[in-house]
Motif scaffolding. Structure first.
Motif, mmCIF file in Angstrom:
data_model
loop_
_atom_site.group_PDB
_atom_site.id
_atom_site.type_symbol
_atom_site.label_atom_id
_atom_site.label_comp_id
_atom_site.label_asym_id
_atom_site.label_seq_id
_atom_site.Cartn_x
_atom_site.Cartn_y
_atom_site.Cartn_z
ATOM 1 N N LYS A 43 3.997 8.935 -3.607
ATOM 2 C CA LYS A 43 3.784 9.311 -5.008
ATOM 3 C C LYS A 43 4.446 10.650 -5.322
ATOM 4 N N SER A 103 0.538 0.174 -9.755
ATOM 5 C CA SER A 103 -0.414 0.143 -8.641
ATOM 6 C C SER A 103 -0.057 -0.986 -7.688
ATOM 7 N N ARG A 104 -0.712 -0.985 -6.546
ATOM 8 C CA ARG A 104 -0.453 -2.027 -5.555
ATOM 9 C C ARG A 104 -0.916 -3.392 -6.073
ATOM 10 N N HIS A 105 -1.903 -3.402 -6.961
ATOM 11 C CA HIS A 105 -2.372 -4.676 -7.512
ATOM 12 C C HIS A 105 -1.280 -5.335 -8.347
ATOM 13 N N TYR A 106 -0.490 -4.510 -9.052
ATOM 14 C CA TYR A 106 0.607 -5.077 -9.838
ATOM 15 C C TYR A 106 1.622 -5.748 -8.909
ATOM 16 N N ASN A 138 0.816 -1.214 0.000
ATOM 17 C CA ASN A 138 0.000 0.000 0.000
ATOM 18 C C ASN A 138 0.850 1.264 0.000
ATOM 19 N N ASN A 160 0.497 3.625 -2.853
ATOM 20 C CA ASN A 160 -0.728 4.428 -2.935
ATOM 21 C C ASN A 160 -0.683 5.648 -2.022
#
Length: 456
Positions: free
Chosen positions: A126, A140-143, A118, A121
């Motif tokens: 950033k 992104s954190r999903h990656y 996280n 994010n």
């Protein structure tokens, strides 16, 4: 994981962004969609709040081919940037020639620093990345959670698998843990000596273990863990565990030689020896004194002044932790060290004068400190993982019986009682024939001891 009857499954309600959901569904009777069912093996997968990490882990463990295909879909990200028809300037060409860290390298840095995914994010992070380079597109954190971290895991997994495959024989350590959210996990660590005679230790896994912690389930879980890493049970020399009945039963069911953790066993021996009303009272006074100074900034400030006036070391009081070996002796030792400063501060307040330890309490605390003080070093020495420690157990027990815990003429009755109880417990627990045979073998092979401590 037990397979279920093949029943019709329905898709997950709502929007699903992960491709992994196409391999999972819910029973039609499951109105609230609580139990996630794998469409390939019809087994129920524990995934709190729809956590897709456990879903990916199930595919990796039970359906390797499907898992590889799923991960391939994640990694194949088609470019959406339109081609530019204008010619790039010389300045831009030179500027673009600079090498930038890849997302995998960024994830590697975050992994070493133990940063949460996280982090990417967070507005501050950033802004920092944007300040360093406005052209860098932070993933992104999903990656990171679905692509980068699994890729790093696969790379690490392959490296460890190749390394442990070279071990001719190995031993293991296992324990059950609970996370901060009280989710149960089963860990397994392997120890072996490589071809260059270097001792290696690898924590193979800390896997989610939602089943009941019975001896049968733990035995099956340990067998599955060895199979996952292609480790042959015939090469397992010994498994080191704590003294929980279910773990002991698991080793017995698997037919594995089990060695009890010496640090844990010594801790239990000390706890058993501390069951005395005199000790309980004195230690209780100690805890109240430490608590008084821990929750009062004024008392801490006055203690600092008293230490300066009385020329005592500038040390803080220590708190006992039931699960931390040696913490009780550390607390008692510090209270005895700061006894004069503590009495000086507490005597100035009518509400705390009753907490000043009496001379009887001091005598008991000194007996505890004198008896337990020398044992702390042995706990640390025999709990190391970068050197062989099993060959030290018999010499340590011999030293306990003949020197350190041997009754002396100047010992108080309480000191003699503590020593006697500790020795009785340790001699009983390490007196069985299988354990003696293992310890004899390790001690004889150690060139420092040879046959000196071997049983007749």
């Amino acid at each position: 994981m037990a397979a279920k009857e093949r029943i019709p499954l329905v898709e997950k309600r709502g929007k699903t962004t992960s491709v992994v959901w196409k391999y999972y569904g819910f029973a039609e009777s499951d109105v609230n969609q609580v139990d996630i069912v794998c469409k390939l093996c019809y087994g129920v997968v524990a995934a709190p709040q729809g956590n897709t990490t456990n879903l990916f882990n199930h595919l990796r463990t039970a359906h390797k081919v499907t898992y590889d295909e799923t991960m391939k879909e994640h990694r194949e990200k088609p470019s959406t940037t339109p081609a530019s028809s204008s010619q790039t300037s010389i300045h831009a060409t030179l500027y673009n020639a600079t090498k930038y860290p890849t997302s995998s390298q960024t994830q590697g840095d975050n992994k070493r620093d133990q940063c949460s995914v996280n982090t990417v994010n967070n507005p501050g992070f950033k802004k920092l990345i944007n300040t360093l380079d406005k052209r860098y597109n932070l993933p992104s954190r999903h990656y990171f959670s679905r692509v980068a971290i699994p890729a790093l895991y696969d790379e690490c997994h392959d490296g460890v698998t190749k390394e442990v495959a070279t071990a001719q024989y190995f031993s293991t350590t296992t324990d059950l843990w609970s996370s901060r959210t009280m989710e149960p996990y089963l860990s397994l660590t392997v120890h072996f000596i490589d071809m260059d005679f270097n001792m290696k230790t690898k924590c193979l896994q800390t896997s989610f273990f939602p089943e009941d912690h019975t001896g049968q389930n733990i035995a099956a879980g340990l067998k599955q863990a060895l199979a996952t890493w292609d480790l042959e049970e015939s090469k397992l020399v010994c498994i080191t565990t704590d003294n929980a009945a279910n773990v002991t039963l698991a080793a017995e069911l698997n037919g594995w030689m089990r060695l009890q953790c010496f640090g844990h066993r010594l801790h239990l021996a000390i706890e058993r020896a501390m069951k005395d009303h005199r000790i309980e009272r004195a230690v209780g006074v100690c805890k109240k004194v430490v608590s008084t100074f821990s929750f009062s900034w004024k008392k801490k400030r006055e203690l600092k002044k008293a230490q300066i006036d009385l020329k005592l070391p500038d040390h803080s009081l220590k708190t006992e932790c039931p699960t931390r070996w040696g913490s009780r002796q550390a607390m008692v030792s510090r209270v005895l060290e700061q006894q004069k400063a503590i009495a000086h501060v507490l005597s100035q307040d009518k509400g705390t004068r009753h907490l000043i330890p009496s001379w009887q309490d001091i005598d008991v605390l000194e007996a505890i400190n004198k008896t337990l003080g020398p044992l702390v070093e042995f706990t640390d020495a025999l709990s190391g993982e970068k050197y062989v420690s099993v060959s030290l157990i018999k010499p340590t027990l011999h030293l306990f019986n003949n020197s350190i815990l041997a009754e002396q003429d100047d010992d108080t009755d309480l000191s003699k009682c503590i020593k006697r109880r500790i020795l009785e417990y340790l001699n009983e627990k390490y007196g069985d024939s299988p354990t003696q045979e293992l310890l004899d073998m390790a001690t004889v092979l150690d060139p420092r001891f040879k046959l000196r401590y071997a049983s007749e």
